[in-house]
Design a protein around this motif. Sequence first.
Motif, PDB file in Angstrom:
ATOM      1  N   SER A 186       0.841  -1.200   0.000  1.00 52.88           N
ATOM      2  CA  SER A 186       0.000   0.000   0.000  1.00 52.88           C
ATOM      3  C   SER A 186       0.872   1.245   0.000  1.00 52.88           C
ATOM      4  N   CYS A 235       1.013  12.660  -9.103  1.00 53.45           N
ATOM      5  CA  CYS A 235       0.785  11.620  -8.072  1.00 53.45           C
ATOM      6  C   CYS A 235      -0.629  11.750  -7.505  1.00 53.45           C
ATOM      7  N   THR A 295      -1.398  12.536  -4.488  1.00 55.08           N
ATOM      8  CA  THR A 295      -1.464  13.726  -3.635  1.00 55.08           C
ATOM      9  C   THR A 295      -1.856  14.950  -4.460  1.00 55.08           C
ATOM     10  N   SER A 300      -3.171  13.955   2.262  1.00 54.24           N
ATOM     11  CA  SER A 300      -3.369  14.813   1.082  1.00 54.24           C
ATOM     12  C   SER A 300      -4.785  15.376   1.015  1.00 54.24           C
ATOM     13  N   MET A 312     -12.585   8.866   0.963  1.00 49.56           N
ATOM     14  CA  MET A 312     -11.752   7.825   0.366  1.00 49.56           C
ATOM     15  C   MET A 312     -12.571   6.563   0.153  1.00 49.56           C
ATOM     16  N   VAL A 367      -7.214   6.066  -4.423  1.00 53.64           N
ATOM     17  CA  VAL A 367      -5.823   5.621  -4.607  1.00 53.64           C
ATOM     18  C   VAL A 367      -5.618   4.181  -4.117  1.00 53.64           C
ATOM     19  N   GLN A 368      -6.178   3.834  -2.963  1.00 52.78           N
ATOM     20  CA  GLN A 368      -5.961   2.476  -2.439  1.00 52.78           C
ATOM     21  C   GLN A 368      -6.969   1.468  -2.982  1.00 52.78           C
ATOM     22  N   CYS A 382       3.594   8.056   4.071  1.00 57.43           N
ATOM     23  CA  CYS A 382       3.888   9.489   4.168  1.00 57.43           C
ATOM     24  C   CYS A 382       4.044   9.930   5.612  1.00 57.43           C
TER      25      CYS A 382
HETATM   26  N1  PLP Z   1      -4.524   8.707  -0.967  1.00 54.63           N
HETATM   27  C1  PLP Z   1      -4.322   7.551  -0.333  1.00 54.63           C
HETATM   28  C2  PLP Z   1      -5.494   6.844   0.272  1.00 54.63           C
HETATM   29  C3  PLP Z   1      -3.039   7.003  -0.244  1.00 54.63           C
HETATM   30  O1  PLP Z   1      -2.851   5.853   0.408  1.00 54.63           O
HETATM   31  C4  PLP Z   1      -1.962   7.710  -0.822  1.00 54.63           C
HETATM   32  C5  PLP Z   1      -0.582   7.199  -0.699  1.00 54.63           C
HETATM   33  O2  PLP Z   1      -0.263   6.385   0.133  1.00 54.63           O
HETATM   34  C6  PLP Z   1      -2.233   8.912  -1.487  1.00 54.63           C
HETATM   35  C7  PLP Z   1      -3.528   9.380  -1.543  1.00 54.63           C
HETATM   36  C8  PLP Z   1      -1.137   9.707  -2.113  1.00 54.63           C
HETATM   37  O3  PLP Z   1      -0.670   9.086  -3.282  1.00 54.63           O
HETATM   38  P1  PLP Z   1       0.767   9.457  -3.856  1.00 54.63           P
HETATM   39  O4  PLP Z   1       1.762   8.680  -3.057  1.00 54.63           O
HETATM   40  O5  PLP Z   1       0.710   9.011  -5.285  1.00 54.63           O
HETATM   41  O6  PLP Z   1       0.935  10.910  -3.719  1.00 54.63           O
END
Ligand code: PLP
Length: 391
Positions: free
Chosen positions: A10, A74, A76, A111, A155, A188-189, A335
Motif C-alpha cells: 500500500s 501523483c 497527492t 493529502s 476515500m 488511490v488504495q 507518508c
Molecule cells: N490517498 C491515499 C489513500 C493514499 O494511500 C496515498 C498514498 O499512500 C495517497 C492518496 C497519495 O498518493 P501518492 O503517493 O501518489 O501521492
Amino acid sequence: MEKMIYLDNSATTKPSEASLQKMQEALRICYGNPGSVHQAGMDAHKLLEEARRQIGASLGLRRAADGQILFCSCGTEANNQAMFGTVYAKNRPEKNGTRGKIMITEGEHPSIETAAAKLEGKGFTVHRIPTRGGALDLEDLEQATDESVILAAMMLVNNETGALYPIRAAADIIRRKSPGAHIHCDAVQGYMRVPFTPMSLGVDTLSVSAHKIYAPKGAGALYISQDTIRRKRIIPLLYGGGQEGRLRSGTENVPAIAAFGAAASEGMQEAKARAEKVRSLHDFLIPKLSGLVQINMPKFSADAIINITLPNIKSEVMLRALSAKGICVSAGSACSARAKKVSRPLLAFGLTEREADCSLRISLSCQNTEEELAIFCDALEQELHRLARMR
Ligand code: PLP
C-alpha cells in the motif's frame, strides 16, 4: 541477506515488466515533448493519449461524455487539485461568518486531511464523518449534511485499515441534501483492488496513482466528470502552457504516464486472477495472525490491507526487527511514517493512542506467496517472544 519479503504494497508496489518496458520505450524512442507538432512530439503525444485511453478504460469510461482523465504527478496532487480546484471555482463569499461546509471522513490520507485543514483556516467549515470500527457513519453524514455543503471528499479504501467505505450511499445522501455540492473520491488504495467506476460511485472527481498499481512513481490521474468540466466547476492550480485541457500546465511526464497506462491495461486483463490470489493470501494469513495479535478488521475491507496491534510492543521496534530479517511491513501510512504522529485513521477506527502506536500494516500484492507469509508469521512470532522477554 535472503530474498526480501515485501509486504508494504500500500506504500508502493514493485513495477511490472510491462510498465517498465513501456517506460523504456518512452524514454528511448518517444522522447519528444507531447506539445510539439513535429514527428517526435506526435510520437510522444500518441503515447500520452494511449495511456489516457487505458486509464479511462480501467475506470469504465467508454464515451467522451463519461468524463476526462487529467494527468498529474501523483495521488497527492490529484487530491489537492480536486479539493482546492473545486472549492476555489465556487468563489463563494463569506456568508454569516462561514464560507461553506466541507465533508471528509475522519481517517483521510494527509493529502485530503491537510488540504481540508488549510481550507478550514481560510474560513470554511470542515465536518469529519466518524469511521469507528472502519464503518462510515452514514447517520452522522445525513445529520451533518445541509445546503451549505460545497464539497465532500471521501476515500474509497482506507490506506491504514483497509476499510471499504460505501461511497455510493454517501454520495446519494449528499446529492439529496445539497444538490450543488461537489463529490470527490480518493480511490488511490481502491484502484485495481476493488471493482468500481466513478459513475457507479456517483462522484464528480476521483483520484488514482500509478505507483500503487505496479507502475513506477511519477504519475497520477484525476477523473473529472463532463458535467464538472462543462459547468466550469474546477479551476487549475498550475498556470502556464495550458497542458491537460488548460487544467494542469507543465510538460507531461510521458514515460511515467505511459508506464501507468500499461500497468492499468495489464491490471484490467489480470483483475480476476489478481483478486483471487490476494483473497487466498488474505485467507491464509488471517488464521495464522489471529493467535498472535489483535487484528483490526473492518466490517467491509479490501483484502490487500490488514492492520494488526501488537501486545505492548511499539510498531517501530517490531518494524525494525522484521526489517533486519528482510521483511518489509509498515507502521502508519508511508507518508506519515517518518513524521512520527499518532495515526489519525487508527484513532478514528477506535484504537487508543497506545494501541495505535503498537500497530502494523501488512499490505499484500498478487506477487506475494503463501511461503512468504508463513516466513513472516514465524518471524513475527519469534520477535514477539524475544521483545516480550526484553521488557
Ligand atoms: N490517498 C491515499 C489513500 C493514499 O494511500 C496515498 C498514498 O499512500 C495517497 C492518496 C497519495 O498518493 P501518492 O503517493 O501518489 O501521492
